[in-house]
Design a protein around this motif. Structure first.
Motif, short mmCIF file in Angstrom:
data_model
loop_
_atom_site.label_atom_id
_atom_site.label_comp_id
_atom_site.label_asym_id
_atom_site.label_seq_id
_atom_site.Cartn_x
_atom_site.Cartn_y
_atom_site.Cartn_z
N GLU A 111 52.71 19.03 -40.92
CA GLU A 111 51.72 18.17 -41.58
C GLU A 111 50.58 17.71 -40.67
N GLU A 112 50.81 17.63 -39.38
CA GLU A 112 49.82 17.09 -38.45
C GLU A 112 48.93 18.17 -37.82
N ALA A 113 49.13 19.40 -38.19
CA ALA A 113 48.38 20.51 -37.58
C ALA A 113 46.88 20.41 -37.85
N LYS A 114 46.10 20.99 -36.98
CA LYS A 114 44.65 21.12 -37.15
C LYS A 114 44.31 22.59 -36.89
N VAL A 115 43.90 23.29 -37.93
CA VAL A 115 43.58 24.71 -37.83
C VAL A 115 42.32 25.03 -38.63
N ALA A 116 41.69 26.11 -38.28
CA ALA A 116 40.56 26.62 -39.05
C ALA A 116 41.08 27.68 -40.02
N TYR A 117 40.36 27.87 -41.11
CA TYR A 117 40.74 28.85 -42.13
C TYR A 117 39.67 29.93 -42.17
N ILE A 118 40.10 31.18 -42.00
CA ILE A 118 39.19 32.33 -42.07
C ILE A 118 39.57 33.16 -43.29
N SER A 119 38.64 33.29 -44.21
CA SER A 119 38.84 34.13 -45.39
C SER A 119 38.26 35.51 -45.09
N ASN A 120 39.14 36.47 -44.82
CA ASN A 120 38.71 37.83 -44.52
C ASN A 120 38.66 38.61 -45.83
N ARG A 121 37.49 38.70 -46.42
CA ARG A 121 37.33 39.24 -47.77
C ARG A 121 37.20 40.76 -47.78
N VAL A 122 38.30 41.40 -47.41
CA VAL A 122 38.34 42.86 -47.40
C VAL A 122 38.52 43.42 -48.80
N ASN A 123 38.96 42.58 -49.73
CA ASN A 123 39.14 42.98 -51.12
C ASN A 123 38.28 42.09 -52.02
N SER A 124 38.03 42.58 -53.21
CA SER A 124 37.28 41.81 -54.19
C SER A 124 38.26 40.97 -55.01
N TYR A 125 38.02 39.66 -55.04
CA TYR A 125 38.85 38.75 -55.83
C TYR A 125 37.98 37.57 -56.22
N SER A 126 38.51 36.72 -57.09
CA SER A 126 37.72 35.56 -57.54
C SER A 126 38.42 34.26 -57.16
N ILE A 127 37.61 33.23 -57.04
CA ILE A 127 38.09 31.88 -56.78
C ILE A 127 37.10 30.91 -57.42
N ASP A 128 37.61 29.86 -57.97
CA ASP A 128 36.76 28.82 -58.54
C ASP A 128 36.24 27.96 -57.39
#
Length: 137
Positions: free
Chosen positions: A59-76
């Motif tokens: 719960e206390e972690a601090k990380v960055a998020y990398i979205s590697n969009r190698v595929n086509s998908y959708s997100i709201d």
């Protein structure tokens, strides 16, 4: 390029989290997601991934998020705004785009994000941004 097929996977140690809708590579200071082709990455899927990711990092972690969009998908974009607003463990995000449409979507998502977000043209660029910008300790 997919993370596992890149030389970067030899440099950064990781745990691979495989879910029915995508793979997540949990590295020391960042997460790399690769969502499967055609998936709608909705709130339920986000929460499922978050549960497993928090179980790994804590719960206390601090990380960055990398979205590697190698595929086509959708997100709201509003779902993503909810993540960036409520997930205190994520300090910044980078989106790796491989097409002009993906880059356009990433720029739209930037307007909804409540934290630092960078659009990148390669996975190496995204990882370098995360490390050099000191968005994680």
């Amino acid at each position: 390029m997919k993370f596992e097929n890149s030389p970067l996977s030899k440099i950064h140690s990781f745990y691979k989290l495989e879910l029915p809708f995508g793979n997540f590579y949990l590295c020391e200071k960042f997460i790399i997601s690769e969502i499967h082709e055609g998936v709608h990455f909705d709130w339920n899927k986000i929460m499922l991934a978050a549960k497993d990711i928090l179980g790994y990092y804590g719960e206390e972690a601090k990380v960055a998020y990398i979205s590697n969009r190698v595929n086509s998908y959708s997100i709201d974009p509003q779902d993503w705004a909810n993540v960036t607003e409520n997930a205190t463990q994520i300090t910044a995000t980078a989106i790796v785009s491989y097409s002009s449409m993906s880059e356009m979507n990433a720029n739209l998502e930037k307007h909804f994000a409540k934290l630092d977000m960078e659009t990148c043209n390669s996975l190496e660029e995204a990882i370098t941004w995360v490390i050099n910008s000191k968005v994680v300790d």
